[in-house]
Design a protein around this motif. Structure first.
Motif, mmCIF file in Angstrom:
data_model
loop_
_atom_site.group_PDB
_atom_site.id
_atom_site.type_symbol
_atom_site.label_atom_id
_atom_site.label_comp_id
_atom_site.label_asym_id
_atom_site.label_seq_id
_atom_site.Cartn_x
_atom_site.Cartn_y
_atom_site.Cartn_z
ATOM 1 N N LEU A 36 31.624 54.774 58.469
ATOM 2 C CA LEU A 36 30.539 55.663 59.020
ATOM 3 C C LEU A 36 29.825 55.387 60.102
ATOM 4 O O LEU A 36 29.760 56.142 61.084
ATOM 5 N N LYS A 88 30.287 53.418 53.928
ATOM 6 C CA LYS A 88 29.035 53.323 54.887
ATOM 7 C C LYS A 88 29.375 52.465 56.192
ATOM 8 O O LYS A 88 28.751 52.890 57.238
ATOM 9 N N GLU A 97 30.217 68.230 56.291
ATOM 10 C CA GLU A 97 29.712 66.991 57.008
ATOM 11 C C GLU A 97 30.531 65.707 56.363
ATOM 12 O O GLU A 97 30.461 65.756 55.231
ATOM 13 N N ASN A 98 30.604 64.853 57.293
ATOM 14 C CA ASN A 98 31.218 63.585 56.817
ATOM 15 C C ASN A 98 32.889 63.754 56.366
ATOM 16 O O ASN A 98 33.372 62.702 55.941
ATOM 17 N N THR A 101 30.350 65.395 61.897
ATOM 18 C CA THR A 101 28.779 65.074 61.713
ATOM 19 C C THR A 101 28.070 66.080 61.278
ATOM 20 O O THR A 101 26.896 65.889 60.650
#
Length: 277
Positions: free
Chosen positions: A127, A124, A60-61, A43
């Motif tokens: 996540l 999305k 990130e991600n 994250t």
């Protein structure tokens, strides 16, 4: 690789899975593996991800599913960790949903995860479920874990990490300790001159024996492992700093800019200057 066995202890705990949020200044080198599968979601932060014999950057991600007993390690680039590093980790047994016939298809995903799976652009919804996981009750987390695994099963935008030929043999404690020690030393000293002779002395081997042992244990020759790790570090510097290329070459342990340029182009298919632009 034959790194340290991490004892998660789900069998003795009151949980069927292990969840934690990792918040540190930087991810330190720690080669390890465990029987449980692991879903790791970065994250915050960036650095180099080692999975089996794969050496690639993370940022990130970054979302990766790691199979049972697959060696792995996330290492930060220290100069870019002023704001810390964060990860969400869920560890679970392949048998967690085995009582349900409807979940048998997930074992296809678990089998593929033996090489490590990088999900390139998670949607999305996936996540958001990961971000919200911490705030849920245990029963809700269990249901969401099943939902996450289903979403990953149908996600075709993925990449295998470790090569199909990589085979990790679970080693005895002494071998695990030796591999952990030498790889952590290498990753912690990429800016220094590291030679086969020095590594052989550190492992109490002659040079030829060390080279054979390292290739068998890690899946790369010592030189390939060292150069790949240094180039991934250089990529982070090129992406996150304004340092000139010569300074980056020396900061990553290369003794000449020409050697750095040749190695970079060989591994990345472009020059450091092209990479930066």
């Amino acid at each position: 690789m034959k790194p340290v066995v991490e004892k998660i202890g789900l069998q003795k705990s009151k949980s069927s899975f292990n969840f934690f949020k990792l918040e540190v200044n930087h991810f330190k080198p720690f080669w390890h593996y465990h029987p449980e599968l692991e879903l790791t979601f970065i994250t915050k932060g960036r650095g180099t991800r080692f999975v089996g014999n794969s050496i690639l950057p993370f940022e990130e991600n970054d979302l990766v599913l790691l199979g049972s007993n697959l060696p792995h390690n996330y290492t930060s680039i220290h100069q870019s960790t002023e704001n810390g590093q964060e990860a969400i980790v869920i560890q679970f047994s392949a048998n967690i949903f085995s009582a349900y016939k409807e979940c048998e298809l997930l074992h296809v995903l678990y089998k593929e995860a033996e090489r490590g799976i990088h999900f390139i652009n998670p949607d999305k919804k996936t996540l958001q479920l990961l971000y919200d996981f911490e705030t849920m009750f245990k029963t809700e987390q269990l249901a969401v874990l099943l939902q996450l695994l289903h979403r990953l099963y149908i996600d075709a935008n993925r990449k295998y990490l470790s090569s199909a030929s990589f085979h990790h043999q679970i080693a005895n404690a002494n071998t695990q300790k030796k591999v952990k020690s030498i790889t952590c030393y290498i990753l912690g000293n990429l800016d220094k001159k590291l030679t086969v002779r020095e590594m052989a002395e550190r492992t109490n081997m002659v040079e030829q024996s060390f080279c054979r042992w390292f290739k068998k244990a890690v899946g790369h020759s010592f030189v390939t492992f060292l150069n790949s790790s240094r180039i991934e570090q250089a990529c982070m510097y090129l992406s996150t700093t304004d340092k000139n290329i010569q300074a980056i070459a020396f900061d990553c342990g290369f003794e000449s800019v020409s050697h750095f340029n040749r190695t970079f182009k060989k591994l990345k298919g472009k020059s450091p200057r092209e990479f930066r632009t």
